[in-house]
Motif scaffolding. Structure first.
Motif, PDB file in Angstrom:
ATOM      1  N   LYS A  18      27.489  -6.759 -15.578  1.00  0.00           N
ATOM      2  CA  LYS A  18      26.180  -6.846 -14.941  1.00  0.00           C
ATOM      3  C   LYS A  18      25.365  -5.577 -15.207  1.00  0.00           C
ATOM      4  N   GLU A  19      26.004  -4.431 -15.083  1.00  0.00           N
ATOM      5  CA  GLU A  19      25.308  -3.159 -15.319  1.00  0.00           C
ATOM      6  C   GLU A  19      24.876  -3.033 -16.773  1.00  0.00           C
ATOM      7  N   ARG A  20      25.721  -3.502 -17.705  1.00  0.00           N
ATOM      8  CA  ARG A  20      25.360  -3.466 -19.123  1.00  0.00           C
ATOM      9  C   ARG A  20      24.168  -4.380 -19.396  1.00  0.00           C
ATOM     10  N   LEU A  21      24.161  -5.547 -18.797  1.00  0.00           N
ATOM     11  CA  LEU A  21      23.056  -6.483 -18.982  1.00  0.00           C
ATOM     12  C   LEU A  21      21.749  -5.904 -18.442  1.00  0.00           C
ATOM     13  N   LEU A  22      21.819  -5.262 -17.282  1.00  0.00           N
ATOM     14  CA  LEU A  22      20.618  -4.646 -16.704  1.00  0.00           C
ATOM     15  C   LEU A  22      20.097  -3.524 -17.590  1.00  0.00           C
ATOM     16  N   ALA A  23      21.006  -2.694 -18.092  1.00  0.00           N
ATOM     17  CA  ALA A  23      20.593  -1.583 -18.950  1.00  0.00           C
ATOM     18  C   ALA A  23      19.944  -2.104 -20.229  1.00  0.00           C
ATOM     19  N   GLU A  24      20.531  -3.114 -20.838  1.00  0.00           N
ATOM     20  CA  GLU A  24      19.972  -3.670 -22.074  1.00  0.00           C
ATOM     21  C   GLU A  24      18.659  -4.396 -21.798  1.00  0.00           C
ATOM     22  N   ALA A  25      18.557  -5.045 -20.632  1.00  0.00           N
ATOM     23  CA  ALA A  25      17.305  -5.729 -20.285  1.00  0.00           C
ATOM     24  C   ALA A  25      16.161  -4.728 -20.167  1.00  0.00           C
ATOM     25  N   ARG A  26      16.423  -3.565 -19.579  1.00  0.00           N
ATOM     26  CA  ARG A  26      15.379  -2.545 -19.461  1.00  0.00           C
ATOM     27  C   ARG A  26      14.880  -2.128 -20.846  1.00  0.00           C
ATOM     28  N   VAL A  27      15.819  -1.951 -21.775  1.00  0.00           N
ATOM     29  CA  VAL A  27      15.450  -1.558 -23.136  1.00  0.00           C
ATOM     30  C   VAL A  27      14.657  -2.676 -23.811  1.00  0.00           C
ATOM     31  N   ALA A  28      15.125  -3.899 -23.678  1.00  0.00           N
ATOM     32  CA  ALA A  28      14.478  -5.039 -24.330  1.00  0.00           C
ATOM     33  C   ALA A  28      13.083  -5.293 -23.767  1.00  0.00           C
ATOM     34  N   ALA A  30      11.139  -3.115 -22.334  1.00  0.00           N
ATOM     35  CA  ALA A  30      10.267  -2.014 -22.734  1.00  0.00           C
ATOM     36  C   ALA A  30       9.807  -2.185 -24.175  1.00  0.00           C
ATOM     37  N   ALA A  31      10.688  -2.678 -25.037  1.00  0.00           N
ATOM     38  CA  ALA A  31      10.364  -2.815 -26.458  1.00  0.00           C
ATOM     39  C   ALA A  31       9.588  -4.086 -26.766  1.00  0.00           C
ATOM     40  N   ARG A  32       9.918  -5.190 -26.084  1.00  0.00           N
ATOM     41  CA  ARG A  32       9.363  -6.487 -26.470  1.00  0.00           C
ATOM     42  C   ARG A  32       8.666  -7.229 -25.341  1.00  0.00           C
ATOM     43  N   GLY A  33       8.542  -6.599 -24.166  1.00  0.00           N
ATOM     44  CA  GLY A  33       7.864  -7.243 -23.058  1.00  0.00           C
ATOM     45  C   GLY A  33       8.775  -8.140 -22.252  1.00  0.00           C
ATOM     46  N   THR A  34       8.229  -8.734 -21.190  1.00  0.00           N
ATOM     47  CA  THR A  34       9.045  -9.541 -20.278  1.00  0.00           C
ATOM     48  C   THR A  34       9.492 -10.862 -20.885  1.00  0.00           C
ATOM     49  N   ILE A  41      19.487 -10.150 -25.447  1.00  0.00           N
ATOM     50  CA  ILE A  41      19.959  -9.174 -24.451  1.00  0.00           C
ATOM     51  C   ILE A  41      21.468  -9.329 -24.257  1.00  0.00           C
ATOM     52  N   ALA A  42      21.906 -10.561 -24.088  1.00  0.00           N
ATOM     53  CA  ALA A  42      23.345 -10.797 -23.905  1.00  0.00           C
ATOM     54  C   ALA A  42      24.114 -10.399 -25.150  1.00  0.00           C
ATOM     55  N   GLY A  43      23.588 -10.784 -26.331  1.00  0.00           N
ATOM     56  CA  GLY A  43      24.285 -10.504 -27.581  1.00  0.00           C
ATOM     57  C   GLY A  43      24.455  -9.019 -27.836  1.00  0.00           C
ATOM     58  N   ARG A  44      23.437  -8.227 -27.500  1.00  0.00           N
ATOM     59  CA  ARG A  44      23.526  -6.782 -27.718  1.00  0.00           C
ATOM     60  C   ARG A  44      24.568  -6.133 -26.805  1.00  0.00           C
ATOM     61  N   CYS A  45      24.927  -6.842 -25.750  1.00  0.00           N
ATOM     62  CA  CYS A  45      25.998  -6.351 -24.863  1.00  0.00           C
ATOM     63  C   CYS A  45      27.358  -6.887 -25.286  1.00  0.00           C
ATOM     64  N   GLY A  46      27.372  -7.725 -26.355  1.00  0.00           N
ATOM     65  CA  GLY A  46      28.626  -8.338 -26.782  1.00  0.00           C
ATOM     66  C   GLY A  46      29.068  -9.446 -25.847  1.00  0.00           C
ATOM     67  N   THR A 102       3.217  -1.638 -12.710  1.00  0.00           N
ATOM     68  CA  THR A 102       3.046  -3.009 -13.194  1.00  0.00           C
ATOM     69  C   THR A 102       2.700  -3.085 -14.671  1.00  0.00           C
ATOM     70  N   THR A 103       2.573  -1.943 -15.333  1.00  0.00           N
ATOM     71  CA  THR A 103       2.389  -1.950 -16.787  1.00  0.00           C
ATOM     72  C   THR A 103       3.596  -1.336 -17.489  1.00  0.00           C
ATOM     73  N   THR A 104       4.702  -1.211 -16.774  1.00  0.00           N
ATOM     74  CA  THR A 104       5.919  -0.665 -17.367  1.00  0.00           C
ATOM     75  C   THR A 104       6.357  -1.499 -18.562  1.00  0.00           C
ATOM     76  N   TYR A 105       6.273  -2.839 -18.419  1.00  0.00           N
ATOM     77  CA  TYR A 105       6.668  -3.753 -19.482  1.00  0.00           C
ATOM     78  C   TYR A 105       5.502  -4.671 -19.810  1.00  0.00           C
ATOM     79  N   ARG A 106       5.233  -4.875 -21.091  1.00  0.00           N
ATOM     80  CA  ARG A 106       4.145  -5.756 -21.494  1.00  0.00           C
ATOM     81  C   ARG A 106       4.407  -7.172 -20.976  1.00  0.00           C
ATOM     82  N   GLY A 107       3.390  -7.758 -20.365  1.00  0.00           N
ATOM     83  CA  GLY A 107       3.528  -9.099 -19.813  1.00  0.00           C
ATOM     84  C   GLY A 107       3.855  -9.105 -18.340  1.00  0.00           C
ATOM     85  N   LEU A 108       4.199  -7.943 -17.782  1.00  0.00           N
ATOM     86  CA  LEU A 108       4.603  -7.892 -16.377  1.00  0.00           C
ATOM     87  C   LEU A 108       3.432  -8.174 -15.443  1.00  0.00           C
ATOM     88  N   THR A 109       2.228  -7.734 -15.806  1.00  0.00           N
ATOM     89  CA  THR A 109       1.065  -7.955 -14.944  1.00  0.00           C
ATOM     90  C   THR A 109       0.838  -9.440 -14.699  1.00  0.00           C
TER      91      THR A 109
END
Length: 204
Positions: A18-28, A30-34, A41-46, A102-109
């Motif tokens: 769960k912690e790995r998924l959350l960490a990777e989700a934050r990165v994803a 930030a890079a590609r929006g919501t 995200i799951a694949g990058r965590c293996g 609310t602008t931390t991630y593109r699409g979040l607004t």
């Protein structure tokens, strides 16, 4: 978010996943929006997508987990700012923090705007806490005479969500100082005639 009282404790490996998924989700996000791919995200965590869905059954649930602390901080800061000596400056300070969050991630607004209207959304409770914090600061500023009395909380939130959307579309390099200018225009329009308040970013 904390585990529900009385629920079975999460196994150590499940907690790590769960912690790995959350960490990777934050990165994803930030890079590609919501709208970033949950499969990626799951694949990058293996992990498989089924593991992600066991922890976060919907995209909204994953967003809730990623953003919970930030949203809670906005609600807490709103309550703290109720004690600020200047009701108007407290509202401006909170508004700036709202736009930043609310602008931390593109699409979040857009996601937040829809969530405030959807009581079935898993993000709704967190968004409501933020909304209530802003509404309390707005009401205090209106009572103090720093903000026009004829604007409602929902209208104010619509305005600042629009600012957040505009700010989200531009980078600080392309539009330096844009946020200060937008906030300045909005708060100029919200100032009762003859009050003589200065706008955000301007000296008194």
């Amino acid at each position: 978010m904390s585990e529900t009282a009385g629920a079975r404790p999460m196994r150590a490996d499940a907690r790590r996943n769960k912690e790995r998924l959350l960490a990777e989700a934050r990165v994803a996000f930030a890079a590609r929006g919501t709208g970033a791919s949950l499969e990626d995200i799951a694949g990058r965590c293996g992990l498989g997508i089924g593991t992600l869905y066991r922890h976060f059954p919907t995209r909204q649930a994953l967003l809730e987990a990623v953003l919970f602390e930030q949203f809670s901080a906005l609600a807490v800061s709103g309550r703290d700012l109720l004690h600020h000596r200047s009701a108007r400056e407290a509202l401006i300070t909170w508004t700036r923090a709202f736009v930043s969050t609310t602008t931390t991630y593109r699409g979040l607004t857009a996601t937040l705007t829809a969530t405030l209207r959807d009581r079935t959304s898993e993000l709704h409770a967190s968004c409501e806490a933020m909304r209530d914090a802003g509404a309390g600061l707005l009401a205090r500023a209106q009572r103090a005479g720093g903000i026009r009395p004829d604007i409602e909380a929902t209208e104010f939130l619509t305005l600042i969500s629009g600012i957040a959307w505009a700010h989200e579309q531009a980078t600080s390099t392309d539009h330096p100082g844009q946020l200060d200018r937008l906030l300045g225009m909005v708060f100029d329009g919200l100032t009762p005639t003859g009050n003589g308040h200065s706008s955000p970013g301007k000296s008194s």
